[in-house]
Motif scaffolding. Structure first.
Motif, PDB file in Angstrom:
ATOM      1  N   GLU A  16       0.873  -1.085  -0.001  1.00  0.00           N
ATOM      2  CA  GLU A  16       0.069   0.035   0.082  1.00  0.00           C
ATOM      3  C   GLU A  16       0.975   1.347  -0.109  1.00  0.00           C
ATOM      4  O   GLU A  16       1.913   1.220   0.586  1.00  0.00           O
ATOM      5  CB  GLU A  16      -0.920  -0.009   1.190  1.00  0.00           C
ATOM      6  N   ASP A  17       0.359   2.375  -0.780  1.00  0.00           N
ATOM      7  CA  ASP A  17       1.107   3.711  -0.618  1.00  0.00           C
ATOM      8  C   ASP A  17       0.871   4.103   0.666  1.00  0.00           C
ATOM      9  O   ASP A  17       0.004   4.067   1.270  1.00  0.00           O
ATOM     10  CB  ASP A  17       0.269   4.530  -1.879  1.00  0.00           C
ATOM     11  N   LEU A  19       2.159   3.512   3.419  1.00  0.00           N
ATOM     12  CA  LEU A  19       2.396   2.416   4.448  1.00  0.00           C
ATOM     13  C   LEU A  19       3.305   2.711   5.344  1.00  0.00           C
ATOM     14  O   LEU A  19       3.343   2.900   6.563  1.00  0.00           O
ATOM     15  CB  LEU A  19       2.164   1.055   4.047  1.00  0.00           C
ATOM     16  N   LYS A  38       8.945  -4.574   0.835  1.00  0.00           N
ATOM     17  CA  LYS A  38       7.623  -4.535   0.707  1.00  0.00           C
ATOM     18  C   LYS A  38       7.337  -5.977  -0.189  1.00  0.00           C
ATOM     19  O   LYS A  38       8.281  -6.276  -1.017  1.00  0.00           O
ATOM     20  CB  LYS A  38       6.931  -3.408  -0.267  1.00  0.00           C
ATOM     21  N   ARG A  71       1.195  -5.051   8.215  1.00  0.00           N
ATOM     22  CA  ARG A  71       0.340  -4.973   7.246  1.00  0.00           C
ATOM     23  C   ARG A  71      -0.893  -4.208   7.686  1.00  0.00           C
ATOM     24  O   ARG A  71      -1.109  -3.904   8.739  1.00  0.00           O
ATOM     25  CB  ARG A  71      -0.228  -6.594   6.908  1.00  0.00           C
ATOM     26  N   SER A  72      -1.553  -3.793   6.708  1.00  0.00           N
ATOM     27  CA  SER A  72      -2.835  -2.912   6.896  1.00  0.00           C
ATOM     28  C   SER A  72      -3.859  -3.904   7.488  1.00  0.00           C
ATOM     29  O   SER A  72      -4.202  -4.940   7.063  1.00  0.00           O
ATOM     30  CB  SER A  72      -3.174  -2.293   5.567  1.00  0.00           C
ATOM     31  N   GLU A  75      -6.246  -4.994   4.793  1.00  0.00           N
ATOM     32  CA  GLU A  75      -5.446  -5.387   3.541  1.00  0.00           C
ATOM     33  C   GLU A  75      -6.482  -6.701   2.872  1.00  0.00           C
ATOM     34  O   GLU A  75      -7.151  -7.383   3.766  1.00  0.00           O
ATOM     35  CB  GLU A  75      -4.387  -6.105   3.963  1.00  0.00           C
TER      36      GLU A  75
END
Length: 162
Positions: A16-17, A19, A38, A71-72, A75
């Protein structure tokens, strides 16, 4: 979250941008003290993969003292359909046989599961943290932790507490 100032940190993140920026802000890490890898998936599937070799190399080259796998929280799991690979349809049965019988420590049971990286991001992070901690080439003083990040609020949630 406690990160000692001036500690060299390896961030292993999703794609992700922004992040990396959110993680540094949430953890109060100096961006100039970080190295970021990444990855598409949260799970490091093999202890001697190219990704693990990159991690080991960075630990020694950059004198990494802490590894954070982040991690998001939102996600999305990969959604790759084997029907998108018509050129290999005649080989799928052979490939699935190899997944089931060729390598007992391989964490996925079939090609579909491997391509999609598993569905549970938190479990993938925890398994990766455990793999890195136990790896014989990672120095014992290197701290390894896993987190989910709420990008909206730049809040880190440690996987052990999840």
């Amino acid at each position: 979250m406690e990160i000692t100032e001036n500690k060299n940190v390896l961030l292993i993140t999703g794609m992700e941008d922004k992040l990396e920026q959110s993680i540094c802000h949430a953890a109060a890490i100096q961006p100039e003290k970080t190295v970021t890898l990444k990855t598409v998936f949260s799970h490091i599937s093999q202890p001697y993969s190219d990704l693990m070799r990159d991690i080991i190399t960075l630990v020694f080259q950059k004198k990494i003292e802490e590894i954070l796998i982040v991690r998001s929280k939102n996600e999305q799991a990969a959604d790759i359909d084997l029907e998108d690979f018509p050129h290999v349809s005649d080989r799928l049965q052979t490939i699935d046989y190899l997944f089931q019988h060729g390598n007992p420590e391989f964490p996925f049971s079939n090609l579909d599961e491997w391509l999609n990286g598993g569905k549970n991001v938190a479990l993938g992070i925890q398994q990766s943290v455990d793999l890195i901690r136990r790896h014989p080439l990672i120095p014992s003083h290197v701290k390894v932790r896993g987190f989910l990040i709420n990008m909206e609020h730049e809040e880190l949630i440690e996987i052990e507490d999840y």
